[in-house]
Design a protein around this motif. Structure first.
Motif, mmCIF file in Angstrom:
data_model
loop_
_atom_site.group_PDB
_atom_site.id
_atom_site.type_symbol
_atom_site.label_atom_id
_atom_site.label_comp_id
_atom_site.label_asym_id
_atom_site.label_seq_id
_atom_site.Cartn_x
_atom_site.Cartn_y
_atom_site.Cartn_z
ATOM 1 N N ARG A 1 0.840 -1.215 0.000
ATOM 2 C CA ARG A 1 0.000 0.000 0.000
ATOM 3 C C ARG A 1 0.868 1.256 0.000
ATOM 4 O O ARG A 1 0.576 2.222 -0.694
ATOM 5 C CB ARG A 1 -0.890 0.028 1.239
ATOM 6 C CG ARG A 1 -2.098 -0.811 1.101
ATOM 7 C CD ARG A 1 -2.960 -0.692 2.352
ATOM 8 N NE ARG A 1 -3.833 -1.839 2.434
ATOM 9 C CZ ARG A 1 -4.884 -2.011 1.665
ATOM 10 N NH1 ARG A 1 -5.204 -1.092 0.804
ATOM 11 N NH2 ARG A 1 -5.605 -3.097 1.739
ATOM 12 N N ALA A 2 1.939 1.228 0.793
ATOM 13 C CA ALA A 2 2.821 2.400 0.862
ATOM 14 C C ALA A 2 3.481 2.620 -0.504
ATOM 15 O O ALA A 2 3.535 3.748 -1.008
ATOM 16 C CB ALA A 2 3.872 2.188 1.941
ATOM 17 N N ASP A 3 3.935 1.531 -1.140
ATOM 18 C CA ASP A 3 4.547 1.639 -2.479
ATOM 19 C C ASP A 3 3.535 2.202 -3.462
ATOM 20 O O ASP A 3 3.857 3.009 -4.331
ATOM 21 C CB ASP A 3 4.978 0.263 -3.003
ATOM 22 C CG ASP A 3 6.100 -0.327 -2.172
ATOM 23 O OD1 ASP A 3 6.678 0.414 -1.358
ATOM 24 O OD2 ASP A 3 6.374 -1.528 -2.327
ATOM 25 N N PHE A 4 2.286 1.747 -3.303
ATOM 26 C CA PHE A 4 1.212 2.168 -4.198
ATOM 27 C C PHE A 4 1.018 3.687 -4.119
ATOM 28 O O PHE A 4 1.002 4.384 -5.128
ATOM 29 C CB PHE A 4 -0.063 1.422 -3.798
ATOM 30 C CG PHE A 4 -1.315 1.899 -4.457
ATOM 31 C CD1 PHE A 4 -1.462 1.803 -5.833
ATOM 32 C CD2 PHE A 4 -2.354 2.421 -3.711
ATOM 33 C CE1 PHE A 4 -2.626 2.239 -6.442
ATOM 34 C CE2 PHE A 4 -3.518 2.858 -4.313
ATOM 35 C CZ PHE A 4 -3.652 2.762 -5.688
ATOM 36 N N VAL A 5 0.931 4.198 -2.905
ATOM 37 C CA VAL A 5 0.735 5.648 -2.722
ATOM 38 C C VAL A 5 1.901 6.410 -3.357
ATOM 39 O O VAL A 5 1.709 7.408 -4.067
ATOM 40 C CB VAL A 5 0.590 5.998 -1.218
ATOM 41 C CG1 VAL A 5 0.565 7.498 -1.006
ATOM 42 C CG2 VAL A 5 -0.674 5.369 -0.655
#
Ligand code: ADP
Length: 247
Positions: free
Chosen positions: A20-24
């Motif tokens: 999720r962090a990579d996605f953001v």
């Protein structure tokens, strides 16, 4: 046993949180280009009065095209977060697939032309009657076109077709790019999954997840034919509506 399961669960949570962090991060990065272009061309128009009408027109085109691009990116992220929260609803209506496809391709074409691509369209208007959510199908098509361009390698030609097969309506996007290894072909529809062929390309692995979600909501399916270094063909298959005629 319970402890082992708990540890496994925690490590899966940690992995999903990392994804999720990579996605953001990846989304923010991808939003930067259109925003920068819009600002740059807007400021140029404001600061200098001496441009010819043709030059001005060119700048307005960039601003319009990049704003479309921006809305598409935002729609993609919003659709994803709605699905994630279980709040995504589709509105299926009987309509003409070919006209929705040609409208979407027309807008997208301008974006691809700038990058030297040629999109060939073959849209059969005589399709079986289907019910679909026009915004969602347009978004699925944009995701497939995005990928076709991104993974095209040296090739610059993409085809979009619609036709009927066995009573179903089919929407197909074909590229002649890097292709997808057979063992990756099922996995690429998973949330956040990116195959090794995407290593040098920007992206965040939700485009095909959305495409599959959209087709599930239409009681349809996605088919993929692909060969490494030869290219890929994605097909969206929509079942015909039961018109109730018993003739
Ligand atoms: P993204 O392109 O943002 O990584 P997608 O969910 O759209 O995410 O695609 C998942 C993966 O599937 C990509 O990372 C890439 O490895 C592969 N892929 C998708 N479309 C194509 C294509 N047309 N040609 C080759 N590989 C593709």
């Amino acid at each position: 046993m319970g402890v082992v399961l708990l540890i496994r669960d925690l490590s899966r949570d940690a992995r999903v949180n990392q994804l999720r962090a990579d996605f953001v991060g990846a989304v923010s990065h991808e939003l930067k280009t259109p925003i920068t272009l819009i600002r740059l061309y807007g400021e140029t128009l404001l600061e200098d009065e001496d441009f010819s009408p043709a030059e001005r027109r060119g700048f307005y085109e960039v601003i319009t095209r990049e704003s479309h691009r921006l809305s598409q990116l935002i729609d993609k992220v919003l659709a994803f977060s709605k699905i994630d929260r279980g709040e995504k609803h589709y509105h299926l209506e009987q309509a003409e697939l070919a006209s929705v496809v040609s409208r979407t391709v027309d807008v997208y074409k301008q974006y691809l032309r700038r990058r030297g691509f040629l999109i060939e369209t073959q849209l059969d208007a005589a399709l079986p009657p289907i019910r679909f959510d026009a915004d969602a199908v347009s978004q699925a098509l944009v995701n497939l076109l995005d990928n076709a361009a991104k993974y095209s390698g040296e090739s610059k030609s993409i085809a979009v077709r619609s036709y009927a097969v066995n009573g179903s309506a089919v929407l197909e996007v074909e590229d002649h790019g890097v292709g997808i290894a057979h063992e990756e072909q099922e996995k690429i529809f998973d949330r956040f999954y990116r195959a090794p062929n995407a290593a040098t390309k920007g992206g965040y692995g939700i485009g095909l997840y959305l495409v599959r979600h959209i087709m599930d909501a239409h009681s349809g399916r996605v088919e993929l034919e692909s060969e490494p270094q030869r290219g890929s063909r994605f097909r969206l298959i929509f079942p015909a509506v039961d018109t109730g005629s018993q003739a």
